[in-house]
Design an enzyme around this catalytic site. Structure first.
Site, PDB file in Angstrom:
ATOM      1  N   ASP A  96     -13.951  57.254   7.598  1.00 52.32           N
ATOM      2  CA  ASP A  96     -14.399  56.043   6.910  1.00 52.32           C
ATOM      3  C   ASP A  96     -13.566  54.856   7.379  1.00 52.32           C
ATOM      4  O   ASP A  96     -12.414  54.701   6.966  1.00 52.32           O
ATOM      5  CB  ASP A  96     -14.285  56.222   5.399  1.00 52.32           C
ATOM      6  CG  ASP A  96     -14.972  55.109   4.634  1.00 52.32           C
ATOM      7  OD1 ASP A  96     -15.234  54.035   5.229  1.00 52.32           O
ATOM      8  OD2 ASP A  96     -15.248  55.303   3.439  1.00 52.32           O
TER       9      ASP A  96
ATOM     10  N   ARG B 183     -20.450  53.491   7.566  1.00 50.70           N
ATOM     11  CA  ARG B 183     -20.928  54.595   8.392  1.00 50.70           C
ATOM     12  C   ARG B 183     -22.446  54.771   8.376  1.00 50.70           C
ATOM     13  O   ARG B 183     -23.069  54.874   9.431  1.00 50.70           O
ATOM     14  CB  ARG B 183     -20.242  55.900   7.969  1.00 50.70           C
ATOM     15  CG  ARG B 183     -18.732  55.856   8.181  1.00 50.70           C
ATOM     16  CD  ARG B 183     -18.030  57.029   7.558  1.00 50.70           C
ATOM     17  NE  ARG B 183     -18.108  56.954   6.095  1.00 50.70           N
ATOM     18  CZ  ARG B 183     -17.719  57.929   5.283  1.00 50.70           C
ATOM     19  NH1 ARG B 183     -17.235  59.058   5.773  1.00 50.70           N
ATOM     20  NH2 ARG B 183     -17.797  57.787   3.974  1.00 50.70           N
TER      21      ARG B 183
ATOM     22  N   CYS C 296     -23.409  57.760   3.302  1.00 46.02           N
ATOM     23  CA  CYS C 296     -21.948  57.724   3.220  1.00 46.02           C
ATOM     24  C   CYS C 296     -21.570  57.347   1.787  1.00 46.02           C
ATOM     25  O   CYS C 296     -22.375  57.505   0.872  1.00 46.02           O
ATOM     26  CB  CYS C 296     -21.348  56.788   4.268  1.00 46.02           C
ATOM     27  SG  CYS C 296     -21.660  55.027   4.042  1.00 46.02           S
TER      28      CYS C 296
END
Length: 150
Positions: free
Chosen positions: A123, A15, A9
């Site tokens: 996100d 994440r 990420c």
């Protein structure tokens, strides 16, 4: 055979560590031999644990991320992993920009391997929704594990 995968990420604090922790646990429960890592395309958080809000959401779902630490994705990872999973299209583009000539390591959007109709994992660091991200990641990890078992 050890399956070597990395989840990527932006900063490796929300994440990708979630995918790392959940996939690692699910794969081991399924009896798979795995080596799992997470990384960020940026270096802002190198050495830091996952975001406390992400850890809390993961813990509520039964996953412990506290042992993980952020690292930055590097070109050498193309030679170290069998598969690279990007959390969004920008991560995918940033990863591909580092691809060494001749590398055939697949880089795909993580959610393309699961049941979600979304293409990108939102996100939560910026958008919130930590619990929803844990659920989305867990579903996709189930699908990845099932695919590896076949």
């Amino acid at each position: 055979m050890t399956h070597r995968v990395i989840f990527v990420c932006l900063g490796d604090i929300c994440r990708s560590p979630t995918a790392h922790g959940i996939f690692e646990e699910k794969a081991r429960e399924a009896g798979l031999d795995v080596h799992v890592e997470g990384a960020g395309t940026g270096a802002w958080h190198v050495g830091e644990p996952p975001d406390r809000r992400m850890q809390a959401a993961a813990k509520a779902a039964g996953y412990d991320l506290s042992h993980l630490r952020a690292q930055q994705f590097e070109a050498a990872n193309f030679g170290r992993f069998d598969a690279i999973y990007a959390m969004d299209r920008q991560n995918l583009a940033d990863i591909e920009a580092l691809r060494p000539a001749g590398s055939t390591t697949p880089v795909t959007l993580f959610l393309s391997h699961g049941p979600s109709t979304r293409e990108e994992v939102p996100d939560p660091h910026f958008e919130g929704g930590f619990d929803a991200v844990v659920d989305m990641v867990a579903e996709t990890c189930d699908a990845l594990v099932a695919g590896l078992k076949r």
